[in-house]
Design a protein around this motif. Structure first.
Motif: not given
Length: 399
Positions: A162-170, A234-252
């Motif tokens: 997830s580029p949105k997390l790049a550069g952060s501690d997460y 927050s760990d699952t929230l970050a995991l979900g964001l990375a998963l969403r960006d990796a698969v290219g679609t919403s979690l739903a």
């Protein structure tokens, strides 16, 4: 599911009210069912049973469509035990179901629905919120994405997905460390503390309109990733964001494609999100009918197979539900159960469960091929956690 000292449980609901009340002044919408005055009464005793069935009305939510060919369980009525033993004493099952404010109890044995009961106005078509049971669903989706080659090794950092997390501690936390609640990121999940991150996260996202990526980027490392278990939504929230960006679609949408339609879910589901077009709250708030929760358990009990169709690899099911040495039962401070990839491990091999606050469970005994779904609106969820497991073990052993 966070386990709390018994002395703080009585104050937890009042604290949540205070947090929601403080935030409500910023976002009141009198004309809407999502007005903040209704939201701030989410846990009010007089309405919380109904609120837990109408989360898609209270907060923004994304729709997960059911498939065109629903799977209906074969029925084979079996008598369940009337009593169970806990704490050295014998208890009546029905008394505990009432005491723990149960709304649904379903039991599967060898793919058959052998018992189905609803309480407090719930029925088979009532959507029941999941709370942290959703975390285990995210784990299944992560396994599917790994099977498909979309996320790589579990050593992959979240920021690489997830580029949105790049550069952060997460962004430097690996998939493995997020899955095992070992990110090292500072996050307090104390339900009786108005300043706790579990409360302020809701206020920042729902009331003040902060985006999930921005919120996660504000979290700072407390210890090095992988060095300790610390339950943090927050760990699952970050995991979900990375998963969403990796698969290219919403979690739903991914949930609909990979689980809801292949498993023949009977009903649509909803997943509460930061906004109508925003990120799903991956750590909670997946609103599902009890029979469809049971199908997730059946999939896991069968090692990822669904009537001859491979939905998620058997290797992932085994890996995600068998606690590694640092997180086996009895090794985690403040937690009686073990933990693996967003699944709790309460006891012997082959037994695992999804668990959420207020008493939500998908209990799986893959050895006996028993799945138990229990949803509740239980303010004493923490005190009753081990007793729920004792009930489940008794039921599974009787079938």
């Amino acid at each position: 599911m966070k386990l709390l000292p018994r002395t703080v449980l009585g104050r937890a609901v009042a604290v949540v009210f205070a947090v929601l009340l403080a935030a409500s002044l910023a976002a009141t919408r009198f004309w809407s069912s999502r007005n903040s005055f209704r939201q701030m009464r989410l846990f009010a005793p007089s309405v919380r049973v109904q609120n837990f069935r109408t989360m898609d009305e209270l907060f923004p939510a994304k729709l997960v469509h059911h498939g065109t060919t629903p799977h209906h369980f074969a029925r084979r009525a079996l008598a369940l035990p009337r009593t169970y033993v806990f704490g050295g004493s014998t208890h009546a099952v029905d008394e505990f179901l009432e005491r723990s404010v149960t709304t649904a109890l379903l039991v599967l044995k060898d793919d058959d629905l052998v018992s189905e009961r609803y309480f407090l106005g719930a029925s088979a078509d009532s959507p029941l919120t999941s709370w942290s049971v959703a975390k285990s669903v995210v784990s299944v989706l992560t396994g599917i994405a790994r099977d498909e080659g979309r996320i790589g090794a579990l050593s992959t950092p979240l920021g690489a997905l997830s580029p949105k997390l790049a550069g952060s501690d997460y962004g430097e936390v690996s998939l493995h460390d997020a899955l095992t609640m070992s990110s090292g990121i500072a996050f307090s999940e104390e339900y009786d503390d108005a300043r706790s991150d579990i409360h302020t996260m809701f206020a920042r996202v729902f009331y003040f309109g902060e985006s999930v990526p921005h919120y996660l980027a504000t979290r700072s490392r407390e210890v090095a990733p992988g060095t300790r278990f610390h339950y943090a939504s927050s760990d699952t929230l970050a995991l979900g964001l990375a998963l969403r960006d990796a698969v290219g679609t919403s979690l739903a949408e991914y949930l609909e494609e990979k689980l809801w339609k292949p498993l023949g879910m009977e009903y649509d589901a909803t997943w509460n999100a930061e906004g109508d077009t925003g990120m799903e709250l991956a750590f909670c708030c997946l609103n599902v009918r009890a029979r469809d929760f049971a199908k997730i358990g059946r999939l896991m009990a069968r090692g990822g197979d669904w009537d001859g169709k491979r939905v998620v690899s058997e290797a992932w099911v085994r890996e995600s539900t068998r606690a590694e040495a640092p997180r086996t039962p009895g090794r985690l401070p403040r937690h009686p159960w073990g933990y693996q990839y967003q699944w709790w491990v309460p006891g012997p091999p082959g037994v695992f469960m999804a668990a959420g606050v207020w008493g939500q469970f998908i209990y799986v005994d893959s050895v006996r091929q028993v799945v138990i779904v229990k949803t509740s609106v239980d303010p004493d969820f923490d005190r009753n956690g081990d007793e729920n497991v004792a009930l489940f073990e008794t039921i599974a052993a009787s079938l």
